[in-house]
Design a protein around this motif. Sequence first.
Motif, short mmCIF file in Angstrom:
data_model
loop_
_atom_site.label_atom_id
_atom_site.label_comp_id
_atom_site.label_asym_id
_atom_site.label_seq_id
_atom_site.Cartn_x
_atom_site.Cartn_y
_atom_site.Cartn_z
N ALA A 65 21.06 52.78 39.86
CA ALA A 65 22.18 51.94 39.42
C ALA A 65 23.10 53.37 38.10
N ASN A 95 25.29 57.07 38.72
CA ASN A 95 26.16 57.44 37.91
C ASN A 95 26.41 59.48 37.87
N TRP A 153 27.97 59.65 41.51
CA TRP A 153 29.87 59.37 41.45
C TRP A 153 30.38 59.33 40.19
N GLY A 154 29.26 59.53 38.93
CA GLY A 154 30.58 59.38 38.08
C GLY A 154 30.79 57.78 37.53
N ARG A 155 29.61 56.59 38.14
CA ARG A 155 29.84 55.17 38.14
C ARG A 155 28.54 55.25 38.45
N TYR A 156 28.32 53.52 37.23
CA TYR A 156 26.85 53.37 37.50
C TYR A 156 27.62 52.34 38.37
N GLY A 196 29.83 50.04 41.34
CA GLY A 196 30.80 49.99 42.24
C GLY A 196 31.75 48.68 42.63
N TRP A 197 30.57 47.77 42.77
CA TRP A 197 30.38 46.76 43.14
C TRP A 197 30.78 47.25 44.92
N ASP A 198 30.34 48.09 45.01
CA ASP A 198 29.67 48.55 46.87
C ASP A 198 29.39 47.51 47.39
N PRO A 199 29.94 46.83 48.90
CA PRO A 199 28.94 46.01 49.21
C PRO A 199 26.73 45.91 48.85
N THR A 221 26.32 44.95 45.39
CA THR A 221 26.47 43.82 45.08
C THR A 221 25.41 43.41 46.50
N TRP A 222 24.89 43.10 47.22
CA TRP A 222 23.78 42.22 47.78
C TRP A 222 22.63 42.87 46.92
N ILE A 272 23.30 40.58 44.15
CA ILE A 272 22.96 39.26 44.75
C ILE A 272 21.39 38.92 44.99
N PHE A 279 28.83 45.23 56.75
CA PHE A 279 30.12 45.75 56.31
C PHE A 279 30.54 47.44 56.26
#
Lengths: 280, 468
Positions: free
Chosen positions: A203, A207, A210-213, A215-218, A221-222, A225, A269
């Motif tokens: 994370a 940041n 890309w400037g974000r910690y 992004g719910w990229d697959p 997300t996994w 999970i 994905f």
Amino acid sequence: MTSETLEILAMWGAVTAYAVGGVLYALGALFRRDRLLDLAFWISVAGLVPHTAGIAARWMRVGHGPYIGYYEAVSSLAWSTVVLLGIIAWRWPKLRVLGIVIMPISFLAIGGAMLAPKAPIELSGTLASWWLTIHVTFAKLSYSSFIAAFVIALAYVLRERRTSGAIADLLAKLPDQARLDDLSYRWIAVGFIFLTVMVGSGAIWANEAWGRYWGWDPIETWSLISWLVYAGYLHVRLTLGWHGKKSAWYAMLALPIVVFALIGVPVVFRSIHGAYLLGY
Amino acid sequence: MSGRKSPLRHLRSRRLAIWLILGIGVWSAIATTIPQVARDSAEATAFEARYGPFAALARAVGLDHAYTAPVFLTAVVLLAVATLLCAWERTMWTRRRLRQTRVVSDGVIARLREKPAIIVDVPLGSPSPLEQAAGALGALRLKVTTDSNLVTAEGGRWGLLGSPVFHWSLGLLIVVVGLGTLMRAEGSIGIPVGESRIDTAESYGALDEGSLYRGHSGLRIEATDFLLNYMDGTRHRGPSPVLTLYDGETVLKRQRVYPNNPLRYGSLLIHMGAHGVSPEISLETPSGEEILSARPLVDFDETSPTGTSPSGFFLIDDATGTESGVRVEVDLPAQGKTNELATVSLYVEPGGWLESTGATGLTRGGTLELSNGAVLRVQNLDYYVRISVADDWSVPYIYALLVIGTIGLSVAVVLPHRAVRLLLVEDGDGRRLHVHTSHSRGDPTFGERVERALKDRFCDEDDSGGER
């Protein structure tokens, strides 16, 4: 001899050692020969020598660690799993026989890696960060720990079911069930720490890059999970008192989720993280 | 009193926490298989066309915007509350436990006397058995205190704090992430090299503001310089601008920006996003006086025959207030994100006060004469940079909570709290040690190790006594 040739020869040497180690483990179990089991262990661990040499040769040639592309990522996962077997055997000698499960996994991993494209993938500007080293190191540590927990849990469940035969005799060499149950839990607890560091460092790195910690990229997300699944394991164990068989089954069913997060997600994905495995 | 549980008691339920953890996991897993509208609307439309009823169901429950859907947000809020309640409960429990390990109550002594977990026989001739027991427990790296006929031993006292620290951090992390999301803004600004833009909402091409966002900084961001392929030592860092941040005319910060090297100022975080070409086009009167200069932003487009997407600007007739559009196309000689050897095409769109006209293949200095005698001239062909600007105060707090939480978790796992209480009981049956052990992780071998250490101590003595 070029470093590329050295690398390939060394890697095939490791494949051979792991294959022989796996076969000797099986024969040792089948014919109930402790000497074969010992030999299997030592040959498997000896396979680390060419494997390490192969990884080092590639590292020097391509200028980065074994992080990028299927070949590097999966081969180094096999390496860390065999190192783990060595650590387990050193710390708990009775668990040496777990190689009967670990070695086939390692052999399949390195064998699969050897069949993948081996062309070096250059580190892009985004990947060229020391966060990469932290992120990948803790990923390997966590996956290896979960594999160890899986193998110990498998041994626990098998021993619950098998009371006679070659497998039962092999399993009899392990510590008692309560100890196995605790060891499986301990590996998961340690793996969970590593996984937390892996997700956290990922994370922070995202940041920076890309400037974000998040992004719910697959793949992100996994990895979350996977974290939730093992958080669930620790919760059911510590608060609901799941021990023994229930706990062992949970540990076994959780591993495929982690493996999917590592290897399956980039294949299934389209993800900005895909570069590390597929190079796109 | 009624038997109904209060909502807080429900939220403190351990089963609820587990269901929430697993529920969020399952929801997220399903969501990865369904195109998210916010990320890729075209893919979401195609998905809906292909899987009609299923897609409709997914949309109805919010899986097409899974991570902002009410179901998901409710679960996350409940998990945050449950985690904070759990943290509070664990803090209180830890406080009690820390006190208990120092003061042993009569009840504990009575339980030790009546229902010991371990009994170790002490040989009759054994001198000072409590001291020996204390020695055996000390050898297990436990801190030992002896009082009258009672020995207490403890290890990993810090480990008791690990779980509350982890749960507080996790609960607060969810809260801070939620607040940060509501109070952050993120967007992209295109700036031609050599020009600047003010950090206000109008400057952004794409902007995503949280509902509680306080407002933009008003600082000026200048694209001072640009390299198509910046080399950091031997490492290619790709397209990289030098950005300068101004407050009025005061330079606040100037820095080359590339991946993993953003410009940071206060809560602002500025990254290099993309780049394109930006022709500088001037409007000159028939007498040669320059009355307007424009820098349209032209994006690269690999699907276009020219290699770029058209851009443009407007010419306004001050007398009538009517405007005419000028379409600007840049033709790249080969596919590639560079402006070398590129040419510019200018087309005055019909519908304005100027007649339609156009010119192609213009290089630097090339002109297009307009119907009113004025001239559009290509002064230069430079680049522009599209920077990503995130304004988020929460990031340092998120980092801090991640670190504190990981330390708490590590302490809880690596330094488990272990405690032993041991009572020397003397009666007609002889002398015995009554022992209770506890291990925060429930390690089944801890009690065995304590029993073995004590028995070894007294058995050795018994054996040696026999030899004497």
